[in-house]
Design an enzyme around this catalytic site. Structure first.
Site, PDB file in Angstrom:
ATOM      1  CB  SER A   1      34.983  50.608  40.268  1.00  0.00           C
ATOM      2  OG  SER A   1      33.990  49.314  40.438  1.00  0.00           O
ATOM      3  CB  CYS A   2      37.423  48.316  35.714  1.00  0.00           C
ATOM      4  SG  CYS A   2      38.784  48.335  38.071  1.00  0.00           S
TER       5      CYS A   2
ATOM      6  CG  HIS B   1      40.651  43.842  38.133  1.00  0.00           C
ATOM      7  ND1 HIS B   1      41.573  43.708  39.039  1.00  0.00           N
ATOM      8  CD2 HIS B   1      40.420  45.287  37.680  1.00  0.00           C
ATOM      9  CE1 HIS B   1      41.986  45.250  39.039  1.00  0.00           C
ATOM     10  NE2 HIS B   1      40.989  45.778  38.389  1.00  0.00           N
TER      11      HIS B   1
END
Length: 345
Positions: free
Chosen positions: A143-144, A224
């Site tokens: 994932s990121c 994020h």
């Protein structure tokens, strides 16, 4: 384009899929065989306008896409007939159902971080484990957030500075283009377990990491934000830590005193740099926040969840297909094609 270029199919033309497709077209050793999807909205019309060959992912979708005026070149099976490797960018858990088809065909494939590590038994971040992916038939791009964790902790580990790490993640609520459909307002939502899933996921790439993460969903959609507290393995000054971060071409330093005081201003910088889709492929780490107290390191950075995994996907294509067996050469080639560097401005 070389006659020996690898033909890449992209299954799923959403947030990640369309960026992967665009990135593939920028590589001189790859060609985009086409994209498959089920949608009838504007995204597929844009793909038609760009000259991408569009395929229906299911027979039902073929009917609805044709009725909507999407120009189709066939079905998913037709696309896979023309591909050397497929990058599955379908929504979370959908790829799990596609894997049997890819394996039956003996087709190399890449899935994204929404799928479990056990699906491919290999999770990929180019700077950390490119070599173990060379020649494999399948891998998973983490994932990121996990990608950012592996990049930053990996840089410290390679410098011999990493003992253990504890991170707090402020997670965007949803992708910007879906904010009218989902997301949160006037609340913060903690992830339901400690550690949150990103720490164990980082260990799927590098089992040596002593890492614990905590996460909370926040009411914004741009990116994020991570805060990290790292116990260093030995005494080090700030300059040595910065040198470790600078050793990664996919960590870019930004500064608060340059006016980059929030994730919105960093995102605006990407637009000013004319990055495709305002993509921030790097981890944007605030240099002037890097702090050492005794043997503890503190730092913060931004993660663009729509873009950070794109260069990793390109490198994974090279590793699996044998286009490159040298991580540094592949990373440099990808970086050059996408305009990635250690300095953003």
């Amino acid at each position: 384009m070389s006659d020996k270029s690898i033909r890449v199919a992209v299954n799923g033309y959403g947030v990640i899929g369309k960026r992967v497709a665009d990135a593939v077209t920028r590589q001189d050793d790859m060609q985009l065989a086409g994209i498959a999807d089920t949608s009838v909205d504007w995204r597929l019309r844009v793909a038609n306008q760009r000259g991408y060959r569009v395929f229906a992912a299911t027979p039902k979708a073929h009917t609805s896409m044709s009725k909507a005026g999407i120009v189709l070149s066939g079905n998913l099976d037709d696309l896979l007939d023309e591909a050397d490797i497929v990058v599955d960018c379908t929504p979370k858990h959908v790829a799990t159902g596609n894997v049997a088809l890819f394996r039956k065909r003996g087709l190399r494939f890449i899935v994204q971080g929404g799928e479990p590590h056990a699906l491919t038994e290999h999770s990929f971040v180019a700077e950390s484990n490119f070599d173990s992916a060379v020649g494999r038939y399948e891998t998973r791009i983490v994932s990121c957030n996990t990608t950012s964790i592996v990049r930053t902790l990996g840089a410290l580990k390679r410098a011999g500075l990493l003992k253990k790490a504890r991170g707090t993640l402020l997670r965007r609520a949803t992708d910007p283009w879906e904010s009218h459909q989902s997301g949160i307002m006037n609340t913060l939502v903690p992830e339901q377990s400690i550690p949150s899933h990103q720490g164990p996921d980082a260990q799927s790439v590098d089992p040596d990491f002593d890492v614990v993460t905590m996460a909370v969903k926040v009411p914004e959609t741009l990116a994020h934000l991570h805060y990290w507290n790292v116990e260093l393995s030995r005494a080090a000054d700030r300059e040595e830590v910065l040198a470790a971060f600078h050793s990664s071409t996919r960590i870019a330093m930004v500064r608060l005193d340059d006016g980059l005081t929030g994730i919105n201003s960093v995102k605006e910088l990407m637009a000013d740099l004319k990055r495709p889709n305002d993509n921030l492929y790097e981890v944007a780490l605030w240099e002037d926040l890097v702090t050492i107290q005794n043997n503890e390191l503190f730092y913060a950075y931004m993660v663009d969840n729509q873009a950070i995994v794109i260069p990793e996907t390109i490198d994974a294509i090279r590793a699996l297909t044998g286009l490159s067996t040298d991580s540094q050469k592949s990373i440099a080639k990808t970086n050059a094609a996408l305009g990635i560097g250690s300095a953003l401005y």
